[in-house]
Design an enzyme around this catalytic site. Structure first.
Site, PDB file in Angstrom:
ATOM      1  CG  ASP A  67      -0.315  -0.318   2.534  1.00  0.00           C
ATOM      2  OD1 ASP A  67       0.927  -0.456   2.585  1.00  0.00           O
ATOM      3  OD2 ASP A  67      -1.052  -0.429   3.531  1.00  0.00           O
ATOM      4  CG  ASP A 111       6.174   5.402   6.802  1.00  0.00           C
ATOM      5  OD1 ASP A 111       6.177   6.602   6.495  1.00  0.00           O
ATOM      6  OD2 ASP A 111       6.088   5.010   7.970  1.00  0.00           O
ATOM      7  CE  LYS A 120       3.568   7.848   5.327  1.00  0.00           C
ATOM      8  NZ  LYS A 120       2.786   7.964   6.600  1.00  0.00           N
ATOM      9  CG  PHE A 149      -0.947   7.744  10.309  1.00  0.00           C
ATOM     10  CD1 PHE A 149       0.026   6.757  10.356  1.00  0.00           C
ATOM     11  CD2 PHE A 149      -2.283   7.365  10.417  1.00  0.00           C
ATOM     12  CE1 PHE A 149      -0.311   5.416  10.505  1.00  0.00           C
ATOM     13  CE2 PHE A 149      -2.634   6.027  10.563  1.00  0.00           C
ATOM     14  CZ  PHE A 149      -1.650   5.056  10.615  1.00  0.00           C
ATOM     15  CB  VAL A 150      -2.742   8.658   4.616  1.00  0.00           C
ATOM     16  CG1 VAL A 150      -2.211  10.050   4.343  1.00  0.00           C
ATOM     17  CG2 VAL A 150      -1.743   7.600   4.153  1.00  0.00           C
ATOM     18  CG  ASP A 153      -4.712  -0.286   9.886  1.00  0.00           C
ATOM     19  OD1 ASP A 153      -3.624  -0.295   9.261  1.00  0.00           O
ATOM     20  OD2 ASP A 153      -4.809  -0.557  11.094  1.00  0.00           O
ATOM     21  NE  ARG A 185      -6.873  -3.263   7.644  1.00  0.00           N
ATOM     22  CZ  ARG A 185      -5.563  -3.101   7.818  1.00  0.00           C
ATOM     23  NH1 ARG A 185      -4.843  -2.501   6.892  1.00  0.00           N
ATOM     24  NH2 ARG A 185      -4.964  -3.520   8.919  1.00  0.00           N
TER      25      ARG A 185
HETATM   26  P1  IMP Z   1       7.800   0.977   6.283  1.00  0.00           P
HETATM   27  O1  IMP Z   1       8.520  -0.308   6.563  1.00  0.00           O
HETATM   28  O2  IMP Z   1       8.107   2.024   7.307  1.00  0.00           O
HETATM   29  O3  IMP Z   1       7.982   1.493   4.892  1.00  0.00           O
HETATM   30  O4  IMP Z   1       6.311   0.664   6.597  1.00  0.00           O
HETATM   31  C1  IMP Z   1       5.414   0.393   5.687  1.00  0.00           C
HETATM   32  C2  IMP Z   1       4.149  -0.091   6.360  1.00  0.00           C
HETATM   33  O5  IMP Z   1       3.738   0.756   7.460  1.00  0.00           O
HETATM   34  C3  IMP Z   1       3.062   0.015   5.341  1.00  0.00           C
HETATM   35  O6  IMP Z   1       2.946  -1.166   4.590  1.00  0.00           O
HETATM   36  C4  IMP Z   1       1.846   0.288   6.192  1.00  0.00           C
HETATM   37  O7  IMP Z   1       1.299  -0.947   6.611  1.00  0.00           O
HETATM   38  C5  IMP Z   1       2.359   1.042   7.390  1.00  0.00           C
HETATM   39  N1  IMP Z   1       2.176   2.506   7.208  1.00  0.00           N
HETATM   40  C6  IMP Z   1       3.120   3.413   6.902  1.00  0.00           C
HETATM   41  N2  IMP Z   1       2.612   4.649   6.804  1.00  0.00           N
HETATM   42  C7  IMP Z   1       1.293   4.523   7.048  1.00  0.00           C
HETATM   43  C8  IMP Z   1       0.198   5.478   7.072  1.00  0.00           C
HETATM   44  O8  IMP Z   1       0.333   6.692   6.842  1.00  0.00           O
HETATM   45  N3  IMP Z   1      -1.028   4.955   7.344  1.00  0.00           N
HETATM   46  C9  IMP Z   1      -1.243   3.636   7.577  1.00  0.00           C
HETATM   47  N4  IMP Z   1      -0.260   2.714   7.564  1.00  0.00           N
HETATM   48  C10 IMP Z   1       1.007   3.160   7.302  1.00  0.00           C
HETATM   49 MG    MG Z   2       1.889  -2.734   5.409  1.00  0.00          MG
END
Ligand code: IMP
Ligand code: MG
Length: 198
Positions: free
Chosen positions: A115, A118, A146, A167-168, A174, A180
């Protein structure tokens, strides 16, 4: 016959809508459709003749996956895994596989579908893991990105929409398990985040 008694409101108007909890719309349904179609064009060009295996990262990716595969009309296969990373850049192995995928990736062209990117930790660790398992190629594709949040040297191969560091929720993403099913991506009103903290 006497006219029907005025109702106190139909069911639709009495059911609270999750849309009312959204303060700022960041990505509309139309923008999502356009992004999905753009990504489909790129994937068709890059892996359309390779019977790729698309691997969705649960739970968040299931909505995006459902739309993305229906925008693709070449042969492909779908699998899912549930994983999250609590590592950092010096420890890419800190990936928790909650539920593993079922397909064998050996010699397959794999596209990881998530999705959002981050910090980048989850996708980075998953790419390494699937390369390690013998995939012929591993690409990563996410609807949202992001870039300001990145804590490691990782860029997804395909990105639908870049968004600011907020945070979206919605379109699979979710907050505390909810939202969702919102068909757009947005930021919740601050009190929605606060109310579940108590
Ligand atoms: P990363 O390992 O930090 O890139 O985390 C990615 C995961 O964190 C995504 O697959 C989402 O499940 C969750 N996540 C990151 N940012 C958001 C947000 O803004 N809203 C909801 N879930 C998020
Ligand atoms: Mg995820």
């Amino acid at each position: 016959p006497s006219p029907p008694a005025p109702s106190s409101g139909n069911k639709m108007s009495r059911t609270p809508s999750i849309r009312e909890d959204v303060e700022t719309l960041l990505v509309s349904g139309r923008q999502i459709d356009e992004a999905v179609n753009d990504l489909a064009t790129q994937l068709t060009e890059d892996v359309g003749d390779r019977n790729p295996l698309l691997v969705g990262v649960l739970i968040g990716a299931f909505v995006f996956m459902a739309d993305l595969i229906r925008a693709l009309d070449f042969r492909l296969e779908v699998d899912f895994l549930n994983a999250s990373s609590y590592g950092d850049c010096t420890d890419p192995g800190a990936l928790e596989i909650v539920t593993d995928m079922t397909c064998d990736v050996t010699d397959r062209d794999v596209v990881i579908v998530d999705d959002i990117c981050d910090t980048g930790q989850t996708l980075r660790a998953l790419v390494l893991m699937l390369q390690d398992r013998g995939a012929a190629s591993v690409r990563s594709c996410c609807l949202l990105d992001k870039p300001d949040r990145r804590t490691c040297d990782f860029e997804p191969d395909y990105v639908g929409v870049r968004i600011p560091d907020r945070f979206v929720v919605g379109y699979g993403l979710d907050y505390a398990g909810g939202y969702r099913n919102l068909p757009v991506v947005g930021v919740l009103r601050p009190e929605m985040y606060e109310s579940s903290k108590e």
